[in-house]
Design an enzyme around this catalytic site. Structure first.
Site, PDB file in Angstrom:
ATOM      1  CB  VAL A 178       2.316   0.685   0.055  1.00  0.00           C
ATOM      2  CG1 VAL A 178       2.431   1.802   1.656  1.00  0.00           C
ATOM      3  CG2 VAL A 178       0.919   0.043   0.285  1.00  0.00           C
ATOM      4  NE  ARG A 200      18.808   1.577 -11.394  1.00  0.00           N
ATOM      5  CZ  ARG A 200      19.608   1.918 -10.452  1.00  0.00           C
ATOM      6  NH1 ARG A 200      19.779   3.014 -10.110  1.00  0.00           N
ATOM      7  NH2 ARG A 200      20.414   1.126 -10.168  1.00  0.00           N
ATOM      8  CD  GLU A 209      -1.908   3.870  13.217  1.00  0.00           C
ATOM      9  OE1 GLU A 209      -1.689   4.131  14.183  1.00  0.00           O
ATOM     10  OE2 GLU A 209      -3.220   2.957  13.031  1.00  0.00           O
ATOM     11  N   GLY A 232      -5.269   0.747   6.933  1.00  0.00           N
ATOM     12  CA  GLY A 232      -4.749   1.621   5.911  1.00  0.00           C
ATOM     13  C   GLY A 232      -4.278   2.996   6.692  1.00  0.00           C
ATOM     14  CE  LYS A 243      -6.057  -4.586   6.696  1.00  0.00           C
ATOM     15  NZ  LYS A 243      -6.831  -4.281   5.761  1.00  0.00           N
ATOM     16  N   GLY A 252      -5.215   1.449  -0.418  1.00  0.00           N
ATOM     17  CA  GLY A 252      -4.615   2.355  -1.461  1.00  0.00           C
ATOM     18  C   GLY A 252      -3.116   3.044  -0.925  1.00  0.00           C
TER      19      GLY A 252
HETATM   20  P1  NAP Z   1       2.900  -4.618  -4.076  1.00  0.00           P
HETATM   21  O1  NAP Z   1       2.426  -3.337  -4.765  1.00  0.00           O
HETATM   22  O2  NAP Z   1       2.869  -6.141  -4.540  1.00  0.00           O
HETATM   23  O3  NAP Z   1       4.413  -4.024  -3.724  1.00  0.00           O
HETATM   24  C1  NAP Z   1       5.297  -5.061  -3.215  1.00  0.00           C
HETATM   25  C2  NAP Z   1       6.817  -4.604  -3.644  1.00  0.00           C
HETATM   26  O4  NAP Z   1       7.639  -5.273  -3.113  1.00  0.00           O
HETATM   27  C3  NAP Z   1       6.812  -5.071  -5.184  1.00  0.00           C
HETATM   28  O5  NAP Z   1       7.478  -3.849  -5.874  1.00  0.00           O
HETATM   29  C4  NAP Z   1       7.681  -6.324  -5.357  1.00  0.00           C
HETATM   30  O6  NAP Z   1       8.273  -6.445  -6.274  1.00  0.00           O
HETATM   31  C5  NAP Z   1       8.588  -6.065  -3.967  1.00  0.00           C
HETATM   32  N1  NAP Z   1       8.863  -7.348  -3.292  1.00  0.00           N
HETATM   33  C6  NAP Z   1       8.017  -8.374  -3.073  1.00  0.00           C
HETATM   34  N2  NAP Z   1       8.662  -9.267  -2.551  1.00  0.00           N
HETATM   35  C7  NAP Z   1      10.173  -9.065  -2.608  1.00  0.00           C
HETATM   36  C8  NAP Z   1      11.143  -9.459  -2.177  1.00  0.00           C
HETATM   37  N3  NAP Z   1      11.418 -10.826  -1.532  1.00  0.00           N
HETATM   38  N4  NAP Z   1      12.502  -8.957  -2.154  1.00  0.00           N
HETATM   39  C9  NAP Z   1      12.449  -7.695  -2.960  1.00  0.00           C
HETATM   40  N5  NAP Z   1      11.256  -7.134  -3.130  1.00  0.00           N
HETATM   41  C10 NAP Z   1      10.182  -7.664  -2.838  1.00  0.00           C
HETATM   42  O7  NAP Z   1       2.129  -4.624  -2.664  1.00  0.00           O
HETATM   43  P2  NAP Z   1       1.623  -3.309  -1.594  1.00  0.00           P
HETATM   44  O8  NAP Z   1       0.139  -3.210  -2.292  1.00  0.00           O
HETATM   45  O9  NAP Z   1       2.578  -2.097  -1.904  1.00  0.00           O
HETATM   46  O10 NAP Z   1       1.640  -3.697  -0.151  1.00  0.00           O
HETATM   47  C11 NAP Z   1       2.758  -3.741   0.595  1.00  0.00           C
HETATM   48  C12 NAP Z   1       2.542  -3.990   1.973  1.00  0.00           C
HETATM   49  O11 NAP Z   1       1.615  -2.953   2.501  1.00  0.00           O
HETATM   50  C13 NAP Z   1       1.953  -5.540   2.056  1.00  0.00           C
HETATM   51  O12 NAP Z   1       2.346  -5.880   3.237  1.00  0.00           O
HETATM   52  C14 NAP Z   1       0.366  -5.210   2.304  1.00  0.00           C
HETATM   53  O13 NAP Z   1      -0.410  -5.958   2.938  1.00  0.00           O
HETATM   54  C15 NAP Z   1       0.254  -3.547   2.854  1.00  0.00           C
HETATM   55  N6  NAP Z   1      -0.752  -2.912   2.691  1.00  0.00           N
HETATM   56  C16 NAP Z   1      -1.172  -2.398   1.481  1.00  0.00           C
HETATM   57  C17 NAP Z   1      -2.220  -1.455   1.200  1.00  0.00           C
HETATM   58  C18 NAP Z   1      -2.621  -1.418   0.092  1.00  0.00           C
HETATM   59  O14 NAP Z   1      -3.768  -0.684  -0.118  1.00  0.00           O
HETATM   60  N7  NAP Z   1      -2.175  -1.682  -1.185  1.00  0.00           N
HETATM   61  C19 NAP Z   1      -2.861  -0.917   2.292  1.00  0.00           C
HETATM   62  C20 NAP Z   1      -2.144  -1.516   3.520  1.00  0.00           C
HETATM   63  C21 NAP Z   1      -1.235  -2.380   3.949  1.00  0.00           C
HETATM   64  P3  NAP Z   1       7.730  -6.864  -7.590  1.00  0.00           P
HETATM   65  O15 NAP Z   1       7.237  -5.751  -8.361  1.00  0.00           O
HETATM   66  O16 NAP Z   1       8.897  -7.952  -8.311  1.00  0.00           O
HETATM   67  O17 NAP Z   1       6.400  -8.026  -7.454  1.00  0.00           O
HETATM   68  N1  HSE Z   2      -5.769  -5.354   0.608  1.00  0.00           N
HETATM   69  C1  HSE Z   2      -6.217  -4.451   1.777  1.00  0.00           C
HETATM   70  C2  HSE Z   2      -7.477  -3.924   1.878  1.00  0.00           C
HETATM   71  C3  HSE Z   2      -5.302  -3.430   1.972  1.00  0.00           C
HETATM   72  O1  HSE Z   2      -8.184  -4.165   0.758  1.00  0.00           O
HETATM   73  O2  HSE Z   2      -8.097  -3.480   2.969  1.00  0.00           O
HETATM   74  C4  HSE Z   2      -5.115  -2.560   3.289  1.00  0.00           C
HETATM   75  O3  HSE Z   2      -4.643  -3.212   4.263  1.00  0.00           O
END
Ligand code: NAP
Ligand code: HSE
Length: 446
Positions: free
Chosen positions: A36, A65, A143, A148, A219, A317
């Site tokens: 995200v 980076r 939001e 999502g 949620k 996503g």
């Molecule tokens: P992700 O791909 O795992 O990204 C998380 C990022 O944060 C990674 O780059 C991770 O680094 C970094 N990180 C984790 N812990 C950290 C810490 N303690 N200090 C510094 N950096 C840290 O997760 P994501 O899918 O983007 O999701 C992020 C948030 O959005 C979550 O709360 C998730 O529930 C929410 N969300 C996700 C989606 C979705 O579709 N993916 C949709 C809605 C909401 P590393 O590379 O080292 O792991």
């Molecule tokens: N992992 C979550 C899903 C991301 O599949 O709906 C959105 O919050």
């Protein structure tokens, strides 16, 4: 508890939290450069007329980076460095409860508005964080934490603010919906569909959060707080996993005119009770829920005066979620006042009691008398059998069949299934799922 006791030390307030970056733009720092975070960074750069991305934080940041981020952006792995900069909005996209909650609290204590996609933090600590935001006259917007890219929180807080909302229900997890629709439409194996959902960036870092229902549970707790005015601990909401759903369940579901979806539902029962649950559920093929495909979500909200209103779209996503993140940032950048939310009721009981029809799948080492044994237990609990279906072609050593039950109280069904579970003919544990018939689906433990 005082605000100050929640933070390690007094946080210096920024002198101004009005947009005062270059050309009056809103200055933003982003924590978490993952699925995200990357998408959000791209959209923030595209919105450069209104928003100035000043810092990106990630652990071991050097490996993160990329050359498409503006050269003026500061890359760091230090939260202190981020919060010490003159920023207007802190975007939290690292996920998980710790250290995310602490970082959000520290930003708010300095009067920095926060935008987050973190459902786990908001579901558990949202009320006290909203208090902290109000005390510091800044925003806490989330939001992206629910459904999502579907703007359902915004809709509840503005478009439906005039109604008295009584129920929220729908499909809240894109990963589960992706897996179940792949199994239904293409016969994909569960494990393969999960791998695809991970590769597409839908799944949580620990996919058990998705498939075992904890993501949708969090949620739903947020929706209960925002829409129904009830603050429920997420862990009090019953969940069932989709991991035990098998290809054969789709064959049997179809014979009942249904398919299978992970459904989350919460209903306010007066001021003192929230009926809620999450789990795989049989959904009639003609229901709009059956048409929800892939990573889409669908949220249906019932109001006392306005009836049912439905919101749908991409629930997971990077890009759809980043749209919700940027929309929250733009709301702040454009000078909206922080939302005033009515305080949610904290003392409501959370239950999952309801009377609905059920689907129960048995996989047995076959022998005469199994149906008779089941029927006698269901009769003992005054549960009526609607149908018994057994597809031909399975060996007697591993024979799946299903029993569909007329509407019955979940407590009676649970008691009957506990008794039936003790019989020695089960090859694998039974799978019981409620059948959606227009009422809230009850939770069963099998
Ligand atoms: P992700 O791909 O795992 O990204 C998380 C990022 O944060 C990674 O780059 C991770 O680094 C970094 N990180 C984790 N812990 C950290 C810490 N303690 N200090 C510094 N950096 C840290 O997760 P994501 O899918 O983007 O999701 C992020 C948030 O959005 C979550 O709360 C998730 O529930 C929410 N969300 C996700 C989606 C979705 O579709 N993916 C949709 C809605 C909401 P590393 O590379 O080292 O792991
Ligand atoms: N992992 C979550 C899903 C991301 O599949 O709906 C959105 O919050």
């Amino acid at each position: 508890m005082s605000l100050q006791s929640l933070v390690p030390g007094p946080e210096p307030k920024v002198t101004s939290r009005v947009s005062t970056g270059a050309e009056g733009r809103c200055r933003v720092a982003l924590a978490g450069f993952g699925t995200v975070g990357r998408s959000a960074a791209r959209l923030l750069q595209d919105a450069a007329r209104e928003v100035e991305l000043v810092a990106i934080l990630n652990r071991d940041v050097d490996r993160k980076r990329v050359d498409w981020v503006d050269g003026a952006v500061r890359w760091t792995d230090s939260i202190e460095e981020v919060l010490d900069r003159p920023i207007d909005v802190f975007i939290e996209l690292i996920g998980g409860r710790s250290p995310a909650e602490d970082w959000i609290r520290r930003a708010l204590a300095r009067g920095i508005s926060v935008v987050t996609a973190n459902k786990q933090v908001i579901a558990r600590d949202g009320a006290s964080l909203l208090d902290a935001a109000a005390a510091n006259d800044c925003h806490l917007r989330f939001e992206a934490a629910v459904a999502g890219g579907v703007p359902v929180i915004r809709a509840i807080e503005s478009g439906l603010a005039g109604d008295r909302l009584t129920r929220v229900a729908g499909i809240l997890n894109g990963t589960c919906n992706y897996i179940l629709t792949k199994m239904e439409r293409e016969g994909t194996a569960f494990a393969d569909a999960l791998r695809e959902a991970q590769a597409l960036g839908y799944a949580e870092a620990n996919p058990s959060q998705d498939i075992d229902g904890f993501d949708a549970q969090a949620k739903l707790a947020i929706l209960a707080m925002v829409a129904l005015g009830i603050q429920a601990p997420p862990d009090a909401i019953a969940t069932r996993s989709i991991a035990t759903v098998d290809g054969v369940d789709f064959r049997y579901a179809r014979r009942l005119g249904c398919t299978i979806r992970q459904i989350a539902w919460a209903e306010r029962n007066g001021d003192l009770e929230l009926c809620a649950g999450v789990g795989p559920t049989l959904v009639p093929l003609e229901s709009p829920l059956a048409a929800v495909n892939g990573s889409e979500n669908l949220v249906s909200i019932q109001g006392r005066f306005g009836g049912e209103t439905t919101f749908g779209g991409r629930g997971a996503g990077g890009d759809p979620t980043a749209v919700a993140v940027l929309s929250d940032v733009l709301t702040i950048a454009r000078g909206a006042r922080p939302a005033v939310r009515p305080r949610a009721e904290r003392s409501a009981r959370v239950s999952s009691d309801a009377a609905t029809p059920y689907y129960v799948r048995f996989t047995v080492v076959d022998r005469p008398g199994i149906i008779a044994a089941l029927a006698s237990v269901f009769a003992k609990y005054e549960i009526n059998i609607d149908a018994i279906l057994q597809e031909p072609g399975f060996p007697a050593s591993q024979r799946p069949f299903i029993v569909s039950l007329d509407a019955a109280p979940s407590a009676a069904v649970n008691a009957a299934l506990a008794e039936i579970g003790a019989f020695d003919f089960h090859l694998v544990p039974m799978l019981a799922m409620p059948v959606l018939d227009g009422r809230a689906p009850a939770e069963v433990t099998a």
